[in-house]
Design an enzyme around this catalytic site. Structure first.
Site, PDB file in Angstrom:
ATOM      1  N   ASP A 198       0.794  -1.162   0.011  1.00 28.89           N
ATOM      2  CA  ASP A 198       0.029  -0.041   0.025  1.00 28.89           C
ATOM      3  C   ASP A 198       0.833   1.281   0.061  1.00 28.89           C
ATOM      4  O   ASP A 198       1.150   1.503   1.304  1.00 28.89           O
ATOM      5  CB  ASP A 198      -1.059  -0.112   1.054  1.00 28.89           C
ATOM      6  CG  ASP A 198      -1.645   1.048   1.234  1.00 28.89           C
ATOM      7  OD1 ASP A 198      -1.742   2.198   0.464  1.00 28.89           O
ATOM      8  OD2 ASP A 198      -2.958   1.286   2.157  1.00 28.89           O
ATOM      9  N   HIS A 203       0.838   8.330   3.383  1.00 32.19           N
ATOM     10  CA  HIS A 203       1.724   7.478   4.662  1.00 32.19           C
ATOM     11  C   HIS A 203       3.035   7.864   4.632  1.00 32.19           C
ATOM     12  O   HIS A 203       3.612   7.362   5.501  1.00 32.19           O
ATOM     13  CB  HIS A 203       1.171   6.240   4.722  1.00 32.19           C
ATOM     14  CG  HIS A 203      -0.203   5.895   4.606  1.00 32.19           C
ATOM     15  ND1 HIS A 203      -1.198   6.128   5.552  1.00 32.19           N
ATOM     16  CD2 HIS A 203      -1.051   5.203   3.754  1.00 32.19           C
ATOM     17  CE1 HIS A 203      -2.372   5.745   5.083  1.00 32.19           C
ATOM     18  NE2 HIS A 203      -2.203   5.206   3.879  1.00 32.19           N
ATOM     19  N   ILE A 218       0.029  10.358   7.881  1.00 36.68           N
ATOM     20  CA  ILE A 218      -0.715   9.304   8.947  1.00 36.68           C
ATOM     21  C   ILE A 218      -0.520   7.641   8.814  1.00 36.68           C
ATOM     22  O   ILE A 218       0.108   7.457   7.777  1.00 36.68           O
ATOM     23  CB  ILE A 218      -2.380   9.586   8.811  1.00 36.68           C
ATOM     24  CG1 ILE A 218      -2.899   9.109   7.561  1.00 36.68           C
ATOM     25  CG2 ILE A 218      -2.573  10.829   9.313  1.00 36.68           C
ATOM     26  CD1 ILE A 218      -4.209   9.057   7.683  1.00 36.68           C
ATOM     27  N   GLY A 221      -4.628   3.088   7.816  1.00 34.49           N
ATOM     28  CA  GLY A 221      -5.731   2.448   8.761  1.00 34.49           C
ATOM     29  C   GLY A 221      -5.666   0.967   9.081  1.00 34.49           C
ATOM     30  O   GLY A 221      -5.742   0.600  10.370  1.00 34.49           O
TER      31      GLY A 221
HETATM   32  C1  LIG Z   1      -9.747   4.381  -4.617  1.00 36.50           C
HETATM   33  C2  LIG Z   1      -8.529   4.623  -3.460  1.00 36.50           C
HETATM   34  C3  LIG Z   1      -8.824   3.778  -2.466  1.00 36.50           C
HETATM   35  C4  LIG Z   1      -8.083   4.272  -1.101  1.00 36.50           C
HETATM   36  C5  LIG Z   1      -8.060   3.337  -0.036  1.00 36.50           C
HETATM   37  C6  LIG Z   1      -7.410   3.963   1.239  1.00 36.50           C
HETATM   38  C7  LIG Z   1      -5.793   3.502   1.233  1.00 36.50           C
HETATM   39  C8  LIG Z   1      -5.109   3.890   2.693  1.00 36.50           C
HETATM   40  O1  LIG Z   1      -3.865   3.924   2.416  1.00 36.50           O
HETATM   41  C9  LIG Z   1      -5.785   4.978   3.314  1.00 36.50           C
HETATM   42  C10 LIG Z   1      -5.760   5.057   4.488  1.00 36.50           C
HETATM   43  O2  LIG Z   1      -5.123   4.077   5.325  1.00 36.50           O
HETATM   44  S1  LIG Z   1      -6.679   6.435   5.696  1.00 36.50           S
HETATM   45  C11 LIG Z   1      -6.381   6.122   7.216  1.00 36.50           C
HETATM   46  C12 LIG Z   1      -7.476   5.194   7.934  1.00 36.50           C
HETATM   47  N1  LIG Z   1      -8.710   6.034   7.757  1.00 36.50           N
HETATM   48  C13 LIG Z   1      -8.793   7.086   8.823  1.00 36.50           C
HETATM   49  O3  LIG Z   1      -7.957   7.498   9.672  1.00 36.50           O
HETATM   50  C14 LIG Z   1     -10.408   7.574   8.781  1.00 36.50           C
HETATM   51  C15 LIG Z   1     -10.612   7.870  10.117  1.00 36.50           C
HETATM   52  N2  LIG Z   1     -11.973   8.422  10.103  1.00 36.50           N
HETATM   53  C16 LIG Z   1     -12.362   9.760   9.741  1.00 36.50           C
HETATM   54  O4  LIG Z   1     -11.466  10.449   9.635  1.00 36.50           O
HETATM   55  C17 LIG Z   1     -13.815  10.155   9.863  1.00 36.50           C
HETATM   56  O5  LIG Z   1     -14.415   9.101  10.731  1.00 36.50           O
HETATM   57  C18 LIG Z   1     -14.159   9.959   8.595  1.00 36.50           C
HETATM   58  C19 LIG Z   1     -13.691  11.228   7.635  1.00 36.50           C
HETATM   59  C20 LIG Z   1     -14.177   8.967   7.809  1.00 36.50           C
HETATM   60  C21 LIG Z   1     -16.103  10.392   8.870  1.00 36.50           C
HETATM   61  O6  LIG Z   1     -16.031  11.643   9.383  1.00 36.50           O
HETATM   62  P1  LIG Z   1     -17.075  12.691   9.544  1.00 36.50           P
HETATM   63  O7  LIG Z   1     -17.242  13.302   8.194  1.00 36.50           O
HETATM   64  O8  LIG Z   1     -17.469  13.239  10.790  1.00 36.50           O
HETATM   65  O9  LIG Z   1     -18.461  11.628   9.515  1.00 36.50           O
HETATM   66  P2  LIG Z   1     -19.770  11.385  10.538  1.00 36.50           P
HETATM   67  O10 LIG Z   1     -20.326  12.937  10.578  1.00 36.50           O
HETATM   68  O11 LIG Z   1     -19.001  10.780  11.546  1.00 36.50           O
HETATM   69  O12 LIG Z   1     -20.716  10.302   9.658  1.00 36.50           O
HETATM   70  C22 LIG Z   1     -21.157  10.772   8.412  1.00 36.50           C
HETATM   71  C23 LIG Z   1     -21.876   9.660   7.673  1.00 36.50           C
HETATM   72  O13 LIG Z   1     -20.675   8.703   7.263  1.00 36.50           O
HETATM   73  C24 LIG Z   1     -20.835   7.364   7.997  1.00 36.50           C
HETATM   74  N3  LIG Z   1     -19.310   7.079   8.261  1.00 36.50           N
HETATM   75  C25 LIG Z   1     -18.686   7.799   9.445  1.00 36.50           C
HETATM   76  N4  LIG Z   1     -17.438   7.395   9.344  1.00 36.50           N
HETATM   77  C26 LIG Z   1     -17.365   6.272   8.639  1.00 36.50           C
HETATM   78  C27 LIG Z   1     -16.429   5.253   8.369  1.00 36.50           C
HETATM   79  N5  LIG Z   1     -15.263   5.368   8.988  1.00 36.50           N
HETATM   80  N6  LIG Z   1     -16.768   4.160   7.279  1.00 36.50           N
HETATM   81  C28 LIG Z   1     -17.902   4.234   6.766  1.00 36.50           C
HETATM   82  N7  LIG Z   1     -19.017   4.871   7.094  1.00 36.50           N
HETATM   83  C29 LIG Z   1     -18.596   5.954   7.944  1.00 36.50           C
HETATM   84  C30 LIG Z   1     -21.627   7.729   9.299  1.00 36.50           C
HETATM   85  O14 LIG Z   1     -22.516   6.314   9.485  1.00 36.50           O
HETATM   86  C31 LIG Z   1     -22.748   8.793   8.875  1.00 36.50           C
HETATM   87  O15 LIG Z   1     -23.465   8.028   8.039  1.00 36.50           O
HETATM   88  P3  LIG Z   1     -25.133   8.164   8.388  1.00 36.50           P
HETATM   89  O16 LIG Z   1     -25.229   9.692   8.374  1.00 36.50           O
HETATM   90  O17 LIG Z   1     -25.711   7.486   7.365  1.00 36.50           O
HETATM   91  O18 LIG Z   1     -25.203   7.679   9.716  1.00 36.50           O
END
Ligand SMILES: CCCCCCC[C@@H](O)CC(=O)SCCNC(=O)CCNC(=O)[C@H](O)C(C)(C)COP(=O)(O)OP(=O)(O)OC[C@H]1O[C@@H](n2cnc3c(N)ncnc32)[C@H](O)[C@@H]1OP(=O)(O)O
Length: 309
Positions: A198, A203, A218, A221
């Site tokens: 990845d 990262h 970061i 995940g």
């Molecule tokens: C094509 C390329 C592919 C790439 C793949 C990636 C490759 C990797 O290298 C990348 C990574 O590893 S990234 C690191 C890991 N991920 C993170 O750190 C994300 C951490 N989470 C966040 O920042 C926020 O929760 C965030 C931003 C995820 C959401 O926060 P908010 O905007 O505050 O959302 P919130 O208001 O809480 O919720 C809105 C609606 O979204 C749903 N939701 C929230 N978090 C979710 C999540 N983590 N996964 C899935 N759905 C999620 C909520 O349920 C809510 O939906 P609804 O309104 O229908 O209830």
């Protein structure tokens, strides 16, 4: 929008060698008392059970690849606007072991078959894309692993798509955890983890992280997710890979390389397909929950008294 659900991606040939398993086990902090994940001549040498999670990134690569070119190169999902891979984070992952993978893919023809489960418009928050992959031996049709992934395209919502179903939550019981696993990540943890395949610059390059509003580069995940999997297996499954049947969690907040991860786990007593349910939650020590909705299924749960750094 009906066309997005069920959309099938072209299958992806995947392969791995023992060396990939060693790199993976090292990158999630396996220690010398987990030598069967780290030493190919160990009589019980085996893949760490969540290893297949990396294959949708690795494909058959032996060399570093351009992450953005690959992420934007796939087919568009019908009815969904093109999403910018520079602003996509991992949302959640579930891995189900159907059959343990061999220590090398040599002699078999493995591929990943992926299909869209749904693409959900979360308005100002973003777009959630849910995809299922199956790891299949093409020559026999046998399924080894099923993976459900959600990615979150930050700030890329509001295109008029469906909001999506209400998710199932797995909150931890309101009592003291049955076991706690602590792991100190290093400042270089993401630089090591990316060698699994990845190569997302998010990262490695701090300027990309800061553009997305993070304090710098970061941690993947999935690195946190796999560290937690190792912790659960270690604390409740005697580090025996074959005991882990399923593992899932939501990425709730980003982790910075160098953070200390604390995974608390609870054996709930619930059973599914002959395995026991474990719920877990991972925090950065003294801070935010970074993995929520954690749930694992393990056979023969037995508790270990102490956590290991
Ligand atoms: C094509 C390329 C592919 C790439 C793949 C990636 C490759 C990797 O290298 C990348 C990574 O590893 S990234 C690191 C890991 N991920 C993170 O750190 C994300 C951490 N989470 C966040 O920042 C926020 O929760 C965030 C931003 C995820 C959401 O926060 P908010 O905007 O505050 O959302 P919130 O208001 O809480 O919720 C809105 C609606 O979204 C749903 N939701 C929230 N978090 C979710 C999540 N983590 N996964 C899935 N759905 C999620 C909520 O349920 C809510 O939906 P609804 O309104 O229908 O209830």
């Amino acid at each position: 929008m009906a066309e997005a659900a069920g959309f099938e991606f072209p299958s992806i040939p995947v392969s791995w060698v023992k060396r990939d398993l060693l790199v993976f086990a090292n990158s999630i902090g396996a220690t010398k008392d987990e030598l069967h994940f780290l030493y190919e001549l160990h009589p019980s040498f085996t893949a760490f059970p969540t290893y297949p999670i990396i294959l949708s990134f690795k494909h058959t690569d032996q060399e570093v690849v351009d992450f953005y070119a690959r992420s934007s190169g796939g087919p568009s999902i019908p009815g969904v606007p093109k999403l910018d891979p520079r602003r996509i984070v991992d949302g959640q992952r579930q891995l189900t072991v159907i059959k343990p993978i061999p220590a090398t893919s040599a002699g078999k023809t493995f591929e990943l078959r992926g299909k869209v489960i749904g693409v959900y418009d979360k308005g100002r928050s973003g777009t959630v894309t849910e995809i299922q992959h199956e790891l299949i031996d093409k020559s026999t049709g046998e399924v080894y692993t099923r993976i459900l992934s959600s990615s979150f395209a930050v700030g890329q919502g509001g295109w008029g798509g469906p909001k999506g179903p209400k998710g199932v939550n797995y909150p931890p019981p309101e009592r003291k955890p049955d076991a706690i696993f602590t792991y100190q990540t290093t400042e270089e943890q993401a630089l090591l983890y990316r060698i699994n395949g990845d190569y997302n610059p998010l990262h490695a390059d701090p300027t990309i992280g800061t553009k997305m509003g993070f304090p710098g580069a970061i941690l993947h995940g999935l690195c946190t997710w796999n560290v937690a999997a190792r912790g659960v297996l270690r604390m409740l499954g005697n580090s025996e890979g074959e005991r882990l049947k399923s593992f899932q969690a939501r990425f709730a907040a980003p982790v910075m390389p160098g953070d200390k991860l604390v995974t608390e786990m609870w054996v709930t007593g619930a059973k599914e397909d002959g395995a026991e349910e474990v719920r877990f939650m991972t925090r950065v020590e003294g801070g935010k929950v970074v993995l929520s909705n954690g749930r694992a299924l393990l056979t023969k749960v037995e508790k270990k008294a102490e956590s290991k750094l």
